[in-house]
Design a protein around this motif. Structure first.
Motif, PDB file in Angstrom:
ATOM      1  N   ASN A   1       3.882  -0.895  -3.737  1.00 13.81           N
ATOM      2  CA  ASN A   1       3.005   0.528  -3.371  1.00 13.81           C
ATOM      3  C   ASN A   1       1.440  -0.112  -3.681  1.00 13.81           C
ATOM      4  OD1 ASN A   1       1.753   1.075  -6.240  1.00 13.81           O
ATOM      5  ND2 ASN A   1       3.892   1.043  -6.869  1.00 13.81           N
ATOM      6  N   GLY A   2       0.638   0.671  -3.248  1.00 17.71           N
ATOM      7  CA  GLY A   2      -0.905   0.384  -3.279  1.00 17.71           C
ATOM      8  C   GLY A   2      -1.501   0.746  -4.532  1.00 17.71           C
ATOM      9  N   TYR A   3      -1.028   1.140  -5.637  1.00  8.60           N
ATOM     10  CA  TYR A   3      -1.657   1.613  -6.879  1.00  8.60           C
ATOM     11  C   TYR A   3      -1.359   0.705  -8.074  1.00  8.60           C
ATOM     12  CZ  TYR A   3      -2.364   5.628  -4.070  1.00  8.60           C
ATOM     13  OH  TYR A   3      -2.837   6.374  -2.950  1.00  8.60           O
ATOM     14  N   PHE A   4      -1.743  -0.535  -7.632  1.00  3.06           N
ATOM     15  CA  PHE A   4      -1.812  -1.721  -8.715  1.00  3.06           C
ATOM     16  C   PHE A   4      -3.241  -1.694  -9.365  1.00  3.06           C
ATOM     17  CE2 PHE A   4      -1.485  -3.171  -4.467  1.00  3.06           C
ATOM     18  CZ  PHE A   4      -2.774  -3.976  -4.478  1.00  3.06           C
TER      19      PHE A   4
ATOM     20  N   PHE B   1       1.442   3.778   6.902  1.00  2.62           N
ATOM     21  CA  PHE B   1       2.437   3.915   6.147  1.00  2.62           C
ATOM     22  C   PHE B   1       3.194   5.057   5.998  1.00  2.62           C
ATOM     23  CE2 PHE B   1       1.992  -0.487   3.705  1.00  2.62           C
ATOM     24  CZ  PHE B   1       1.699  -1.164   4.882  1.00  2.62           C
ATOM     25  N   ASP B   2       2.234   6.314   5.722  1.00  5.01           N
ATOM     26  CA  ASP B   2       2.446   7.494   5.369  1.00  5.01           C
ATOM     27  C   ASP B   2       3.143   8.180   6.795  1.00  5.01           C
ATOM     28  OD1 ASP B   2       0.913   8.583   2.801  1.00  5.01           O
ATOM     29  OD2 ASP B   2      -0.280   6.971   3.889  1.00  5.01           O
ATOM     30  N   VAL B   3       2.521   7.792   8.011  1.00  5.90           N
ATOM     31  CA  VAL B   3       3.306   8.104   9.403  1.00  5.90           C
ATOM     32  C   VAL B   3       4.533   7.172   9.146  1.00  5.90           C
ATOM     33  CG1 VAL B   3       2.773   8.010  11.827  1.00  5.90           C
ATOM     34  CG2 VAL B   3       0.764   8.287  10.334  1.00  5.90           C
TER      35      VAL B   3
ATOM     36  N   GLY C   1       0.851  -1.235  -0.204  1.00  2.00           N
ATOM     37  CA  GLY C   1       0.058  -0.108   0.058  1.00  2.00           C
ATOM     38  C   GLY C   1       0.817   1.081  -0.029  1.00  2.00           C
ATOM     39  N   ALA C   2       0.162   2.417  -0.091  1.00  2.77           N
ATOM     40  CA  ALA C   2       0.495   3.563  -0.362  1.00  2.77           C
ATOM     41  C   ALA C   2       1.570   3.985  -1.603  1.00  2.77           C
ATOM     42  CB  ALA C   2       1.689   4.303   0.768  1.00  2.77           C
ATOM     43  N   GLU C   3       1.883   5.369  -1.825  1.00  2.70           N
ATOM     44  CA  GLU C   3       2.693   5.580  -2.761  1.00  2.70           C
ATOM     45  C   GLU C   3       3.985   4.841  -2.650  1.00  2.70           C
ATOM     46  OE1 GLU C   3       1.770   7.463  -5.234  1.00  2.70           O
ATOM     47  OE2 GLU C   3      -0.149   8.429  -4.397  1.00  2.70           O
TER      48      GLU C   3
ATOM     49  N   GLN D   1      -9.369  18.467   4.572  1.00  2.00           N
ATOM     50  CA  GLN D   1     -10.314  17.610   3.739  1.00  2.00           C
ATOM     51  C   GLN D   1     -10.726  16.706   4.299  1.00  2.00           C
ATOM     52  OE1 GLN D   1      -7.090  18.239   3.473  1.00  2.00           O
ATOM     53  NE2 GLN D   1      -5.857  16.492   2.644  1.00  2.00           N
ATOM     54  N   ARG D   2     -10.285  16.133   5.324  1.00  3.53           N
ATOM     55  CA  ARG D   2     -10.850  15.207   6.243  1.00  3.53           C
ATOM     56  C   ARG D   2     -12.218  15.547   6.920  1.00  3.53           C
ATOM     57  NH1 ARG D   2      -6.892  10.865   7.055  1.00  3.53           N
ATOM     58  NH2 ARG D   2      -8.505   9.873   8.483  1.00  3.53           N
ATOM     59  N   LEU D   3     -12.486  16.741   7.086  1.00  2.00           N
ATOM     60  CA  LEU D   3     -13.852  17.172   7.600  1.00  2.00           C
ATOM     61  C   LEU D   3     -14.795  16.420   6.990  1.00  2.00           C
ATOM     62  CD1 LEU D   3     -14.059  19.024   9.828  1.00  2.00           C
ATOM     63  CD2 LEU D   3     -14.783  20.697   8.316  1.00  2.00           C
ATOM     64  N   LYS D   4     -15.038  16.590   5.663  1.00  2.00           N
ATOM     65  CA  LYS D   4     -16.148  15.841   4.914  1.00  2.00           C
ATOM     66  C   LYS D   4     -15.994  14.320   5.192  1.00  2.00           C
ATOM     67  CE  LYS D   4     -14.716  15.594   0.189  1.00  2.00           C
ATOM     68  NZ  LYS D   4     -13.185  15.977   0.281  1.00  2.00           N
ATOM     69  N   ARG D   5     -15.259  13.656   5.733  1.00  2.00           N
ATOM     70  CA  ARG D   5     -15.291  12.307   6.022  1.00  2.00           C
ATOM     71  C   ARG D   5     -15.985  12.041   7.431  1.00  2.00           C
ATOM     72  NH1 ARG D   5      -9.772   9.236   4.410  1.00  2.00           N
ATOM     73  NH2 ARG D   5     -10.401   7.805   5.992  1.00  2.00           N
ATOM     74  N   ILE D   6     -15.476  13.234   8.376  1.00  2.00           N
ATOM     75  CA  ILE D   6     -15.935  12.888   9.504  1.00  2.00           C
ATOM     76  C   ILE D   6     -17.471  13.499   9.982  1.00  2.00           C
ATOM     77  CG2 ILE D   6     -15.611  13.649  11.956  1.00  2.00           C
ATOM     78  CD1 ILE D   6     -12.634  13.499  11.672  1.00  2.00           C
TER      79      ILE D   6
ATOM     80  N   PRO E   1     -12.881   0.705   1.827  1.00  2.00           N
ATOM     81  CA  PRO E   1     -12.768  -0.772   2.175  1.00  2.00           C
ATOM     82  C   PRO E   1     -11.922  -1.643   1.447  1.00  2.00           C
ATOM     83  CG  PRO E   1     -14.629  -0.457   0.607  1.00  2.00           C
ATOM     84  CD  PRO E   1     -13.912   1.024   1.041  1.00  2.00           C
ATOM     85  N   LYS E   2     -11.118  -0.541   0.498  1.00  2.00           N
ATOM     86  CA  LYS E   2     -10.315  -1.526  -0.598  1.00  2.00           C
ATOM     87  C   LYS E   2      -9.416  -2.554   0.331  1.00  2.00           C
ATOM     88  CE  LYS E   2      -7.359  -0.603  -4.259  1.00  2.00           C
ATOM     89  NZ  LYS E   2      -6.600   0.448  -5.291  1.00  2.00           N
ATOM     90  N   GLN E   3      -8.665  -2.267   1.334  1.00  2.00           N
ATOM     91  CA  GLN E   3      -7.808  -3.002   2.112  1.00  2.00           C
ATOM     92  C   GLN E   3      -8.483  -4.302   2.615  1.00  2.00           C
ATOM     93  OE1 GLN E   3      -6.334  -0.016   4.581  1.00  2.00           O
ATOM     94  NE2 GLN E   3      -7.861   0.114   5.993  1.00  2.00           N
TER      95      GLN E   3
END
Ligand code: UDP
Length: 238
Positions: A131-134, A184-186, A104-106, A214-219, A159-161
């Protein structure tokens, strides 16, 4: 050790302590889900996802939302942040000389995460990462199968993972899998976690939202609507 599930809006959540969660999964193997209100919202609309959660081998309350919801329903259970559980699983895997895969991740993110994890845990045996962009799941899955990692960390977003790990479940029944979102970003050092004091107060979500508005709209409105649903469930229980 056996599972002891508590229920919220029709989803079973394990009530393990942090350490017993690690012990249990290394004994029993299988898929770990780190559940949060967004996932519950998604699974309510997607039966296949609900099936995956219902059939997981461990479901841990990742964030404050599910912990608070369970509290409203009278269950005091520990929050188990996925990122902390992921790190603890890696530490245990390193100690037990088990093999590990990171999916996963870039590309630069997963590479840096691998370097930093190896720096922290020189004995860690990472046998595969990508990486997670396959676009071809089957190709990545066949590569993972050929390595048979004992522990597979997927950071593809939900839910991809969870769908990806579910595919692996029947193919590699002896492996432990977990979906870890942006961990992984952390670990790569690209994203900072909230200061410990905020984490202890259950306010990591607030810190992340301030850093990434931009996370606001997720929460919102997911979190307040989730709490309202739980309050309704509580009233109906009485
Ligand atoms: N990601 C990926 N493949 C995709 C979509 C996302 O590898 O097709 C990665 C993305 O690069 C990030 C993680 O999945 O590292 C998703 O992080 P997010 O912030 O959505 O997860 P959260 O921590 O909020 O669950």
């Amino acid at each position: 050790m056996e599972r002891d599930l508590v229920y919220i809006l029709g989803y079973g959540v394990d009530s393990f302590s942090f350490d017993s969660a690690v012990d249990y999964i290394f004994e029993k193997h299988g898929q770990i889900i780190t559940i949060n209100p967004e996932m519950i919202k998604c699974a309510d609309k997607n039966q296949e996802f609900k099936h995956i959660i219902d059939n997981a081998d461990m479901v841990v309350p990742d964030g404050i939302g599910v912990q608070l919801g369970l509290k409203i329903l009278g269950h005091n259970i520990n929050r188990i942040p996925g990122i902390d559980l992921g790190k603890a699983l890696l530490k245990r895997a390193s100690y037990l000389k088990k093999t590990v895969a990171l999916i996963g991740a870039e590309q630069d993110v997963v590479e840096n995460a691998v370097v930093n994890l190896k720096f922290d845990m020189p004995e860690l045996n990472i046998v595969y990462y990508t990486n997670g962009y396959f676009s071809d799941d089957e190709h990545v899955i066949s590569e993972i199968i050929s390595k048979k990692p004992d522990l597979i960390l997927s950071a593809l977003g939900s839910p991809k993972q969870e769908f990806f790990n579910y595919k692996l479940k029947t193919l590699l029944p002896e492996s432990i899998t977990i979906g870890l979102g942006g961990s992984f970003d952390v670990w790569a050092g690209n994203v900072k976690r909230a200061p410990k004091i905020l984490r202890n107060l259950g306010l990591e979500w607030l810190y992340r939202t301030v850093c990434e508005p931009q996370r606001l709209k997720r929460i919102f409105p997911t979190l307040p609507l989730f709490i309202i649903k739980v309050l309704k469930e509580r009233l109906l229980k009485k």
